[in-house]
Design an enzyme around this catalytic site. Structure first.
Site, PDB file in Angstrom:
ATOM      1  N   ASN A  15       0.840  -1.210   0.000  1.00 40.75           N
ATOM      2  CA  ASN A  15       0.000   0.000   0.000  1.00 40.75           C
ATOM      3  C   ASN A  15       0.871   1.254   0.000  1.00 40.75           C
ATOM      4  O   ASN A  15       0.574   2.231  -0.684  1.00 40.75           O
ATOM      5  CB  ASN A  15      -0.917   0.001   1.224  1.00 40.75           C
ATOM      6  CG  ASN A  15      -2.168  -0.818   1.020  1.00 40.75           C
ATOM      7  OD1 ASN A  15      -3.033  -0.443   0.241  1.00 40.75           O
ATOM      8  ND2 ASN A  15      -2.253  -1.954   1.672  1.00 40.75           N
ATOM      9  N   ASN A 108      -5.826   5.553   7.878  1.00 47.03           N
ATOM     10  CA  ASN A 108      -5.474   4.137   7.951  1.00 47.03           C
ATOM     11  C   ASN A 108      -6.262   3.363   6.909  1.00 47.03           C
ATOM     12  O   ASN A 108      -7.381   3.760   6.558  1.00 47.03           O
ATOM     13  CB  ASN A 108      -5.793   3.582   9.348  1.00 47.03           C
ATOM     14  CG  ASN A 108      -5.430   2.116   9.483  1.00 47.03           C
ATOM     15  OD1 ASN A 108      -4.372   1.667   9.026  1.00 47.03           O
ATOM     16  ND2 ASN A 108      -6.332   1.331  10.071  1.00 47.03           N
ATOM     17  N   HIS A 110      -7.888  -0.411   6.352  1.00 49.58           N
ATOM     18  CA  HIS A 110      -8.252  -1.618   7.110  1.00 49.58           C
ATOM     19  C   HIS A 110      -8.914  -2.611   6.171  1.00 49.58           C
ATOM     20  O   HIS A 110      -9.819  -2.230   5.409  1.00 49.58           O
ATOM     21  CB  HIS A 110      -9.201  -1.262   8.251  1.00 49.58           C
ATOM     22  CG  HIS A 110      -9.574  -2.431   9.101  1.00 49.58           C
ATOM     23  ND1 HIS A 110      -8.710  -2.984  10.024  1.00 49.58           N
ATOM     24  CD2 HIS A 110     -10.706  -3.167   9.146  1.00 49.58           C
ATOM     25  CE1 HIS A 110      -9.306  -4.015  10.607  1.00 49.58           C
ATOM     26  NE2 HIS A 110     -10.506  -4.160  10.087  1.00 49.58           N
ATOM     27  N   THR A 142      -8.872   7.581  14.903  1.00 49.25           N
ATOM     28  CA  THR A 142      -9.279   8.189  16.171  1.00 49.25           C
ATOM     29  C   THR A 142      -8.845   7.253  17.290  1.00 49.25           C
ATOM     30  O   THR A 142      -8.343   6.152  17.022  1.00 49.25           O
ATOM     31  CB  THR A 142     -10.814   8.360  16.209  1.00 49.25           C
ATOM     32  OG1 THR A 142     -11.400   7.073  15.958  1.00 49.25           O
ATOM     33  CG2 THR A 142     -11.282   9.349  15.152  1.00 49.25           C
TER      34      THR A 142
END
Ligand code: GRF
Length: 190
Positions: A15, A108, A110, A142
């Site tokens: 990524n 992020n 996921h 968060t």
């Protein structure tokens, strides 16, 4: 001045490579650092090959002292004046000490359709549950794990013949597509 992006990795960094490749000449942001939590992260050499500075902080050196580990990360991020942080296969759970510092400027990826399957082993859990689709999510980070505002999602069908590995490989293709797009959208707010 273009917003300065740092990418945090733990492993091979596929990524991260897509993010770096997407930040070419006329991209509104620039990659300034790839940072890993171990010297053995395969992505470090890939970042260097793409001409981006790479470094690591070995989390093992800090034992249970997460704040000391995070302060070492912060020192390296401050040294390059990172504005935006992208977590890309970064497998250390971060504490509010770190997350609050980058509040509203940390993303992020996921490998599930959040809010389903927060945490690990997402593909095995989706197959076990008999789901007919899986996917991935880019979200703002968060304090609650895998819980922040969702910026992008992509769905893939789960095939009868799928194993967690074959499903992961198909989801990863979508990850590589949506993370650079989500970063570009996100950067426009800076
Ligand atoms: C990706 O599937 C990502 O969603 C997950 O860890 C994997 C990392 O892959 N958090 P890579 O290191 O980017 O290849």
């Amino acid at each position: 001045m273009k917003p300065r992006v740092a990418v945090l990795i733990s492993g091979g960094g596929s990524n991260m490579v897509k993010l770096l490749e997407s930040m070419d000449g006329d991209h509104p942001a620039e990659p300034v650092l790839v940072l890993a939590n171990s010297a053995g992260a395969g992505g470090l050499a890939k970042a260097r090959a793409l001409g981006v500075q790479s470094d690591f902080v070995d989390h093992k050196r800090y034992g249970k002292d997460r704040e000391a580990f995070e302060n070492a990360l912060i020192a390296k991020l401050d040294a390059v004046q990172a504005d935006v942080i992208c977590l890309a296969g970064f497998m250390r759970v971060l504490t509010p000490h770190f997350i609050d510092r980058y509040d509203g400027r940390m993303l992020n990826i996921h490998p599930s359709l959040l809010p389903k399957y927060k945490g690990l082993h997402t593909h095995a859990r989706a197959i076990e549950a008999g789901d007919n689709e899986a996917g991935c999510t880019v979200h703002e980070v968060t304090a609650k794990l895998d819980d922040g505002p969702i910026l992008a999602q992509a769905r893939v069908p789960i095939l009868e013949t799928d194993s967690p590995e074959t499903l992961a490989a198909r989801v990863l293709i979508e990850e590589h597509r949506i993370y650079p797009q989500a970063l570009l959208q996100f950067i426009h707010k800076f």
